[in-house]
Design an enzyme around this catalytic site. Structure first.
Site, mmCIF file in Angstrom:
data_model
loop_
_atom_site.group_PDB
_atom_site.id
_atom_site.type_symbol
_atom_site.label_atom_id
_atom_site.label_comp_id
_atom_site.label_asym_id
_atom_site.label_seq_id
_atom_site.Cartn_x
_atom_site.Cartn_y
_atom_site.Cartn_z
ATOM 1 N N HIS A 1 -0.380 25.597 -33.258
ATOM 2 C CA HIS A 1 0.937 25.925 -33.821
ATOM 3 C C HIS A 1 0.904 25.994 -35.354
ATOM 4 O O HIS A 1 1.625 26.772 -35.956
ATOM 5 C CB HIS A 1 1.974 24.899 -33.359
ATOM 6 C CG HIS A 1 1.576 23.481 -33.635
ATOM 7 N ND1 HIS A 1 0.553 22.855 -32.952
ATOM 8 C CD2 HIS A 1 2.022 22.578 -34.547
ATOM 9 C CE1 HIS A 1 0.403 21.618 -33.413
ATOM 10 N NE2 HIS A 1 1.280 21.427 -34.384
ATOM 11 N N ARG B 1 -35.853 32.552 -45.285
ATOM 12 C CA ARG B 1 -35.862 31.086 -45.374
ATOM 13 C C ARG B 1 -34.602 30.465 -44.770
ATOM 14 O O ARG B 1 -34.619 29.322 -44.317
ATOM 15 C CB ARG B 1 -36.037 30.638 -46.824
ATOM 16 C CG ARG B 1 -34.868 30.932 -47.737
ATOM 17 C CD ARG B 1 -35.171 30.520 -49.176
ATOM 18 N NE ARG B 1 -34.016 30.590 -50.052
ATOM 19 C CZ ARG B 1 -33.566 31.709 -50.633
ATOM 20 N NH1 ARG B 1 -34.168 32.849 -50.404
ATOM 21 N NH2 ARG B 1 -32.510 31.684 -51.426
ATOM 22 N N GLY C 1 -9.399 20.754 -38.155
ATOM 23 C CA GLY C 1 -9.482 20.329 -36.746
ATOM 24 C C GLY C 1 -10.219 21.339 -35.886
ATOM 25 O O GLY C 1 -11.084 20.963 -35.072
ATOM 26 N N GLY D 1 -7.261 23.999 -41.042
ATOM 27 C CA GLY D 1 -8.563 24.633 -40.791
ATOM 28 C C GLY D 1 -9.632 23.630 -40.403
ATOM 29 O O GLY D 1 -10.725 24.019 -39.979
ATOM 30 N N HIS E 1 -26.198 32.682 -46.076
ATOM 31 C CA HIS E 1 -27.119 31.550 -45.934
ATOM 32 C C HIS E 1 -27.029 30.867 -44.569
ATOM 33 O O HIS E 1 -28.029 30.352 -44.084
ATOM 34 C CB HIS E 1 -26.831 30.484 -47.009
ATOM 35 C CG HIS E 1 -27.212 30.918 -48.389
ATOM 36 N ND1 HIS E 1 -27.397 30.028 -49.415
ATOM 37 C CD2 HIS E 1 -27.435 32.154 -48.921
ATOM 38 C CE1 HIS E 1 -27.721 30.685 -50.526
ATOM 39 N NE2 HIS E 1 -27.740 31.977 -50.253
ATOM 40 N N CYS F 1 -5.789 26.530 -37.733
ATOM 41 C CA CYS F 1 -4.884 25.407 -37.445
ATOM 42 C C CYS F 1 -4.144 25.107 -38.740
ATOM 43 O O CYS F 1 -4.133 25.929 -39.652
ATOM 44 C CB CYS F 1 -5.643 24.209 -36.873
ATOM 45 S SG CYS F 1 -6.834 23.420 -37.976
ATOM 46 N N GLY F 2 -3.520 23.951 -38.836
ATOM 47 C CA GLY F 2 -2.747 23.665 -40.040
ATOM 48 C C GLY F 2 -3.626 23.617 -41.271
ATOM 49 O O GLY F 2 -3.320 24.223 -42.302
HETATM 50 C C1 RB5 Z 1 -1.219 19.875 -36.372
HETATM 51 O O1 RB5 Z 1 -0.098 19.234 -36.873
HETATM 52 C C2 RB5 Z 1 -2.381 19.706 -37.312
HETATM 53 O O2 RB5 Z 1 -2.860 18.412 -37.256
HETATM 54 C C3 RB5 Z 1 -3.473 20.709 -36.969
HETATM 55 O O3 RB5 Z 1 -2.956 21.990 -37.053
HETATM 56 C C4 RB5 Z 1 -4.690 20.711 -37.874
HETATM 57 O O4 RB5 Z 1 -4.298 20.783 -39.221
HETATM 58 C C5 RB5 Z 1 -5.668 19.675 -37.637
HETATM 59 O O5 RB5 Z 1 -6.732 19.599 -38.272
#
Ligand code: RB5
Length: 145
Positions: free
Chosen positions: A9, A132, A70, A68, A98, A65-66
């Site tokens: 989301h 390399r 997670g 990047g 690289h 994600c919020g």
């Molecule tokens: C969701 O609230 C948030 O935790 C997720 O999108 C992300 O940022 C996690 O790393």
């Protein structure tokens, strides 16, 4: 290029924007969701994109994600995935030249849409330098359990 995307989301809006831009550029795009801003868990959104890349059905993957972070951590748990969070064009270029990064991740809450497009454009058109760097990637794969 065949590209697969996914988001939680927190990345929903940016993922939609990137999807539209990629289509306009003539790429073949598969959007694996999410398809609303309802809350989901980012590891669940990671798997379809990872599987699309590892199966070689898609040349590159994009996860949002919020932050990047997670989706990056989740994707890098899979053997053969080299995911990078890119918030500037130099990292985008180096991660391809690289590291042969096969998934790029973005933080939908932290990056302007225009900058994300600029970064993605560089990331997609930059080739791996091999040599390399391939030796080092082979060593990464030996670290994987
Ligand atoms: C969701 O609230 C948030 O935790 C997720 O999108 C992300 O940022 C996690 O790393």
């Amino acid at each position: 290029m065949k590209i697969i995307l996914g988001a939680d989301h927190g990345g929903y809006e940016l993922k939609n924007h990137l999807t539209e831009w990629l289509k306009q550029q003539g790429h073949e795009v598969k959007d694996t969701g999410v398809f609303s801003s309802d809350s989901v868990d980012y590891p669940d959104m990671t798997r379809p994109v990872v599987e699309g890349v590892l199966s070689n059905d898609f040349e590159r993957g994009i996860l949002v994600c919020g932050s990047g972070v997670g989706v990056n951590i989740s994707a890098n748990r899979f053997k053969g995935i080299r995911a990078v969070t890119c918030h500037d064009v130099v990292m985008a270029r180096l991660s391809r030249e690289h590291n042969n990064a096969n998934i790029v991740t973005f933080g939908g809450r932290f990056i302007a849409k225009e900058l994300a497009i600029e970064i993605l454009s560089v990331w997609l058109k930059t080739d791996f330098l091999a040599g390399r760097h391939q030796i080092r990637i082979d060593k990464i794969e030996k670290l994987e359990k």
